[in-house]
Design an enzyme around this catalytic site. Structure first.
Site, PDB file in Angstrom:
ATOM      1  N   SER A  28       0.831  -1.220   0.000  1.00  0.00           N
ATOM      2  CA  SER A  28       0.000   0.000   0.000  1.00  0.00           C
ATOM      3  C   SER A  28       0.858   1.259   0.000  1.00  0.00           C
ATOM      4  O   SER A  28       1.748   1.406   0.834  1.00  0.00           O
ATOM      5  CB  SER A  28      -0.880   0.048   1.252  1.00  0.00           C
ATOM      6  N   HIS A  58      -2.801   0.868  -4.512  1.00  0.00           N
ATOM      7  CA  HIS A  58      -2.020  -0.137  -5.237  1.00  0.00           C
ATOM      8  C   HIS A  58      -2.079   0.193  -6.722  1.00  0.00           C
ATOM      9  O   HIS A  58      -2.934   0.934  -7.175  1.00  0.00           O
ATOM     10  CB  HIS A  58      -2.559  -1.545  -4.972  1.00  0.00           C
ATOM     11  N   HIS A  80      -5.084  -9.226  -1.374  1.00  0.00           N
ATOM     12  CA  HIS A  80      -5.007  -9.556   0.054  1.00  0.00           C
ATOM     13  C   HIS A  80      -6.013 -10.649   0.405  1.00  0.00           C
ATOM     14  O   HIS A  80      -7.075 -10.739  -0.196  1.00  0.00           O
ATOM     15  CB  HIS A  80      -5.339  -8.327   0.913  1.00  0.00           C
ATOM     16  N   TYR A  82      -8.029 -10.598   2.736  1.00  0.00           N
ATOM     17  CA  TYR A  82      -9.331 -10.018   3.111  1.00  0.00           C
ATOM     18  C   TYR A  82     -10.192  -9.635   1.900  1.00  0.00           C
ATOM     19  O   TYR A  82     -11.354  -9.315   2.050  1.00  0.00           O
ATOM     20  CB  TYR A  82      -9.160  -8.802   4.040  1.00  0.00           C
ATOM     21  N   GLU A  83      -9.622  -9.690   0.706  1.00  0.00           N
ATOM     22  CA  GLU A  83     -10.422  -9.306  -0.463  1.00  0.00           C
ATOM     23  C   GLU A  83     -11.422 -10.391  -0.853  1.00  0.00           C
ATOM     24  O   GLU A  83     -12.502 -10.086  -1.345  1.00  0.00           O
ATOM     25  CB  GLU A  83      -9.512  -8.947  -1.640  1.00  0.00           C
ATOM     26  N   ALA A 110       2.725  -2.210   4.070  1.00  0.00           N
ATOM     27  CA  ALA A 110       2.525  -1.164   5.066  1.00  0.00           C
ATOM     28  C   ALA A 110       2.139  -1.875   6.354  1.00  0.00           C
ATOM     29  O   ALA A 110       1.410  -2.871   6.325  1.00  0.00           O
ATOM     30  CB  ALA A 110       1.422  -0.226   4.620  1.00  0.00           C
ATOM     31  N   MET A 205      -1.621  -6.862   7.279  1.00  0.00           N
ATOM     32  CA  MET A 205      -2.685  -7.689   6.692  1.00  0.00           C
ATOM     33  C   MET A 205      -2.229  -8.471   5.454  1.00  0.00           C
ATOM     34  O   MET A 205      -3.041  -8.846   4.616  1.00  0.00           O
ATOM     35  CB  MET A 205      -3.869  -6.800   6.302  1.00  0.00           C
ATOM     36  N   SER A 206      -0.920  -8.692   5.313  1.00  0.00           N
ATOM     37  CA  SER A 206      -0.436  -9.335   4.075  1.00  0.00           C
ATOM     38  C   SER A 206       0.829 -10.134   4.349  1.00  0.00           C
ATOM     39  O   SER A 206       1.125 -10.474   5.485  1.00  0.00           O
ATOM     40  CB  SER A 206      -0.169  -8.261   3.015  1.00  0.00           C
ATOM     41  N   ASN A 229       1.893   3.699  11.031  1.00  0.00           N
ATOM     42  CA  ASN A 229       1.196   4.109  12.259  1.00  0.00           C
ATOM     43  C   ASN A 229       1.651   3.223  13.411  1.00  0.00           C
ATOM     44  O   ASN A 229       2.245   2.170  13.197  1.00  0.00           O
ATOM     45  CB  ASN A 229      -0.326   3.962  12.073  1.00  0.00           C
ATOM     46  N   HIS A 241      -7.177   3.893   6.697  1.00  0.00           N
ATOM     47  CA  HIS A 241      -6.520   3.589   5.425  1.00  0.00           C
ATOM     48  C   HIS A 241      -5.991   4.881   4.794  1.00  0.00           C
ATOM     49  O   HIS A 241      -4.932   4.878   4.148  1.00  0.00           O
ATOM     50  CB  HIS A 241      -7.505   2.878   4.494  1.00  0.00           C
TER      51      HIS A 241
END
Ligand code: HPA
Length: 266
Positions: A28, A58, A80, A82-83, A110, A205-206, A229, A241
């Site tokens: 990201s 992306h 990802h 989550y997609e 990220a 998340m990846s 963050n 995001h």
């Protein structure tokens, strides 16, 4: 012919037959690096069966060309877990890399930091990971190759070379443990506290499914996080995001310098 062999042929017909020495997956806010390459860009939509990365920030294309004198294959975005809930979605792209004759993979992402000494805008190189999401891209794989050892999944030699490159650029590149949460929600403060107790230094998340797939395929792999963050509950501001996309370029600029140096030393 396998799907990956077919797509590798298609890619070679457009970008030439020289094998890429390294594959790069951009996370990201890091997608612009794909535009720095002198080469051929192939939109994911031209590659039948290729998972479409639908996250804003992306840059969904494969670029094959030369960066700092090294033949590279850059994935401008990744799909990802989550997609669509499939942790194996990146299997085809990584099989294609292997098919093209590529030997190593560098993943970027990220991430949120759990360590005050690794603040937003900084980088962290993964020396290990925790699969907190519990999903695995090799579930259903029938061959015994599925029993992949992950004791030294994050390649020692690549890490040493990345450390030297960062040192030469005067950029801090601490190492740490990355903990994979499924997303797409950010974590709760209690989950962040739990991750810290487990020994994590960053959350994201990846990346973990791709590390597993890379080792399964026999690609050497390393990964670098751009810290956008502090983990949930560790700082006053609300995680979002938008914030990820706003802060990522700070770290991305550092990552680009480390990466270019890494390639120059190749
Ligand atoms: N958690 C998970 N993924 C992330 C974060 C985070 O805090 N920041 C950027 N990606």
């Amino acid at each position: 012919m396998s799907k990956s062999a077919e797509l590798a042929d298609l890619i070679r017909s457009r970008a030439g037959t020289e094998p890429p020495a390294i594959g790069l997956v951009l996370g990201s806010g890091l997608g612009h690096l794909a535009d720095a390459v002198n080469g051929v860009a192939i939109p994911y939509s031209d590659l039948p069966g290729f998972p479409h990365a639908g996250v804003s920030g992306h840059n969904p294309k494969l670029v094959i060309g030369t960066l700092e004198g090294v033949r590279v294959a850059i994935f401008g975005g990744r799909v990802h877990y989550y997609e669509n809930g499939n942790p194996a979605e990146m299997r085809l792209p990584l099989e294609i890399l292997k098919e093209l004759g590529c030997g190593q993979l560098l993943l970027t992402n990220a991430a949120g930091s759990l360590r005050p000494d690794i603040p937003p805008g900084g980088l962290m190189m993964l020396n290990d990971h925790i699969n907190f999401a519990g999903a695995n891209p090799l579930i259903g794989e029938p061959s015994d190759a599925r029993f992949v050892p992950l004791t030294d999944a994050h390649d020692q030699d690549m890490r040493a070379a990345l450390t030297s490159a960062a040192k030469a650029e005067g950029i801090a590149l601490p190492e740490g443990v990355y903990c994979w949460f499924s997303g797409p929600c950010f974590e709760t403060p209690a989950e962040i506290r739990a991750a810290k107790i487990f020994g994590a230094d960053a959350v994201g998340m990846s990346t973990v499914p791709e590390v597993i797939l890379a080792r399964f395929l026999g690609l050497r792999v390393a990964a670098v996080s751009v810290i956008t963050n502090m983990g949930a509950g560790m700082a006053d501001e609300q995680i979002s995001h938008e914030q990820t996309k706003a802060v990522a370029p700070l770290g991305a600029a550092k990552l680009e310098r480390v990466l270019r140096r890494y390639l120059r030393n190749f």
